[in-house]
Design an enzyme around this catalytic site. Structure first.
Site, short mmCIF file in Angstrom:
data_model
loop_
_atom_site.label_atom_id
_atom_site.label_comp_id
_atom_site.label_asym_id
_atom_site.label_seq_id
_atom_site.Cartn_x
_atom_site.Cartn_y
_atom_site.Cartn_z
N LYS A 1 -53.55 2.39 34.18
CA LYS A 1 -53.63 3.85 34.30
C LYS A 1 -52.44 4.40 35.10
O LYS A 1 -51.77 5.34 34.68
CB LYS A 1 -54.94 4.28 34.98
N ARG B 1 -64.79 9.18 37.54
CA ARG B 1 -65.30 7.83 37.33
C ARG B 1 -66.80 7.73 37.57
O ARG B 1 -67.32 6.62 37.66
CB ARG B 1 -64.50 6.79 38.12
N ARG C 1 -50.43 -7.67 41.37
CA ARG C 1 -49.80 -6.35 41.60
C ARG C 1 -49.19 -6.25 43.01
O ARG C 1 -49.76 -6.70 43.99
CB ARG C 1 -50.83 -5.23 41.44
N ARG D 1 -52.24 -4.19 47.82
CA ARG D 1 -53.43 -3.43 48.19
C ARG D 1 -54.52 -4.36 48.71
O ARG D 1 -54.70 -5.45 48.18
CB ARG D 1 -53.95 -2.64 46.97
N ARG E 1 -65.37 -4.34 41.78
CA ARG E 1 -64.75 -3.16 41.15
C ARG E 1 -65.12 -3.10 39.66
O ARG E 1 -65.44 -2.04 39.13
CB ARG E 1 -63.23 -3.21 41.34
P1 AP5 Z 1 -51.76 -0.33 37.24
O1 AP5 Z 1 -51.05 0.66 36.38
O2 AP5 Z 1 -51.52 -0.29 38.71
O3 AP5 Z 1 -53.35 -0.29 36.91
P2 AP5 Z 1 -54.47 0.80 37.21
O4 AP5 Z 1 -55.24 1.00 35.95
O5 AP5 Z 1 -53.87 2.00 37.84
O6 AP5 Z 1 -55.39 -0.02 38.20
P3 AP5 Z 1 -56.01 0.35 39.63
O7 AP5 Z 1 -56.39 -0.96 40.27
O8 AP5 Z 1 -55.12 1.27 40.39
O9 AP5 Z 1 -57.30 1.10 39.21
P4 AP5 Z 1 -58.53 1.31 40.08
O10 AP5 Z 1 -59.26 2.27 39.22
O11 AP5 Z 1 -59.27 0.09 40.45
O12 AP5 Z 1 -57.95 1.84 41.49
P5 AP5 Z 1 -57.74 3.29 42.09
O13 AP5 Z 1 -56.49 3.30 42.86
O14 AP5 Z 1 -57.93 4.33 41.03
O15 AP5 Z 1 -51.40 -1.78 36.68
C1 AP5 Z 1 -51.98 -2.94 37.23
C2 AP5 Z 1 -50.95 -4.09 37.21
O16 AP5 Z 1 -50.67 -4.41 35.85
C3 AP5 Z 1 -49.61 -3.75 37.85
O17 AP5 Z 1 -49.16 -4.88 38.53
C4 AP5 Z 1 -48.68 -3.42 36.67
O18 AP5 Z 1 -47.34 -3.74 36.94
C5 AP5 Z 1 -49.26 -4.30 35.59
N1 AP5 Z 1 -49.15 -3.69 34.25
C6 AP5 Z 1 -49.62 -2.47 33.88
N2 AP5 Z 1 -49.39 -2.26 32.56
C7 AP5 Z 1 -48.78 -3.37 32.09
C8 AP5 Z 1 -48.30 -3.78 30.81
N3 AP5 Z 1 -48.42 -2.97 29.71
N4 AP5 Z 1 -47.72 -4.99 30.70
C9 AP5 Z 1 -47.61 -5.81 31.79
N5 AP5 Z 1 -48.04 -5.49 33.03
C10 AP5 Z 1 -48.63 -4.29 33.17
O19 AP5 Z 1 -58.97 3.41 43.09
C11 AP5 Z 1 -59.00 2.65 44.28
C12 AP5 Z 1 -60.28 2.94 45.04
O20 AP5 Z 1 -60.30 4.33 45.46
C13 AP5 Z 1 -61.58 2.79 44.24
O21 AP5 Z 1 -62.01 1.45 44.20
C14 AP5 Z 1 -62.52 3.68 45.05
O22 AP5 Z 1 -62.91 3.08 46.24
C15 AP5 Z 1 -61.61 4.86 45.38
N6 AP5 Z 1 -61.62 5.89 44.32
C16 AP5 Z 1 -60.55 6.23 43.53
N7 AP5 Z 1 -60.91 7.20 42.67
C17 AP5 Z 1 -62.21 7.47 42.93
C18 AP5 Z 1 -63.14 8.35 42.34
N8 AP5 Z 1 -62.80 9.16 41.30
N9 AP5 Z 1 -64.40 8.38 42.84
C19 AP5 Z 1 -64.77 7.59 43.85
N10 AP5 Z 1 -63.93 6.70 44.47
C20 AP5 Z 1 -62.67 6.64 43.99
MG MG Z 2 -53.96 2.83 39.79
#
Ligand code: AP5
Ligand code: MG
Length: 241
Positions: free
Chosen positions: A34, A109, A149, A182, A193
């Site tokens: 994402k 989410r 990552r 992270r 997660r």
């Molecule tokens: P990346 O693009 O970083 O993946 P992502 O989908 O953004 O994954 P996240 O772990 O950030 O999602 P998440 O939903 O768990 O965390 P968030 O920060 O939103 O890519 C991942 C890896 O893959 C990277 O190393 C990248 O280089 C590699 N990659 C990507 N695409 C590739 C490709 N095509 N080919 C090769 N490699 C590739 O949330 C964190 C925390 O915040 C949550 O757990 C929760 O506690 C809180 N939170 C956030 N939003 C909310 C909400 N709406 N409500 C409640 N709590 C929330």
């Molecule tokens: Mg992310």
């Protein structure tokens, strides 16, 4: 190729100019890409990425009241209460750079967040309807993406030690800053997660699928290929096809 910039250039050069993007939701499991894709789209369309994870981590780092409330909860992937996250998003959506569109990454989410967002956008004068993209990657690759990552704390560029390594191990290609991992990017936290994703976020995907203007894109392809498919899907949905 390390990072995302060269793929962004290839996408921006020939795609996406025909549409006003409007509100775009990027949905999918932890590690599906994402954040990586949001950065591609924001360069292409010059609209902001609104990542609730990034906003919450910034609040934690700054020690704000919200950050203090969220810190423990986020440590290993539990969800921050809907009201707190919705308020934070409301403030961000009111900024003028969201006028032509924005990319929501990691929000909504839960179903209550989705219903809140739908009502907010319905009340926004002249707003285009939401288009939703669900990215899909299988479990084993997600785990590799999460545990590999690394992030640049200065420019926020995203790397992966297995899949998108920096040129110099441990340091950002752009500004030379030392890359960080992270706290929730461990195998143990990943299990929790994914569990939260399946129980709380999968219904959000069903909700937007049922509303239409919804597309699924395979996230296990080259970054530029995924981006091109996302752009085509947005163009198709905005054209009403
Ligand atoms: P990346 O693009 O970083 O993946 P992502 O989908 O953004 O994954 P996240 O772990 O950030 O999602 P998440 O939903 O768990 O965390 P968030 O920060 O939103 O890519 C991942 C890896 O893959 C990277 O190393 C990248 O280089 C590699 N990659 C990507 N695409 C590739 C490709 N095509 N080919 C090769 N490699 C590739 O949330 C964190 C925390 O915040 C949550 O757990 C929760 O506690 C809180 N939170 C956030 N939003 C909310 C909400 N709406 N409500 C409640 N709590 C929330
Ligand atoms: Mg992310």
């Amino acid at each position: 190729m390390a990072g995302t910039s060269s793929s962004a250039t290839s996408v921006a050069s020939h795609l996406g100019h025909a549409v006003t993007p409007g509100p775009i939701l990027l949905l999918g499991a932890p590690g599906v890409g994402k954040g990586t894709q949001a950065k591609e789209l924001m360069r292409l369309w010059e609209i902001p990425q609104i990542s609730t994870g990034d906003l919450l981590r910034a609040n934690v780092a700054e020690g704000t009241e919200l950050g203090r409330a969220a810190r423990e909860i986020m440590q290993c992937g539990n969800l921050v209460p809907d009201d707190l996250v919705n308020q934070m998003v409301a403030v961000r959506l009111n900024q003028p750079d969201t006028r032509n569109g924005f990319i929501l990454d990691g929000f909504p989410r839960t179903l209550p967040q989705a219903h809140w967002l739908d009502s907010q956008l319905a009340a926004r004068p002249g707003a285009l309807p939401i288009v939703a993209i669900s990215l899909q990657v299988d479990y084993n690759l997600l785990l590799r993406r999460i545990t590999g990552r690394r992030n640049c704390p200065v420019c926020q560029r995203i790397y992966n030690v297995f899949l998108q390594p920096p040129k110099r191990d441990g340091f950002c290609d752009v500004d030379g800053a030392e890359l960080v991992q992270r706290a929730d990017d461990t195998e143990a936290c990943f299990q929790g997660r994914i569990g939260n994703y399946q129980s709380l976020t999968a219904p959000v995907i069903d909700h937007y699928r049922s509303l239409g203007r919804f597309a699924e894109v395979r996230g296990d392809q080259e970054i530029a290929t995924v981006a091109a498919e996302v752009v085509h899907a947005v163009e198709r949905m905005r054209a009403g096809a």
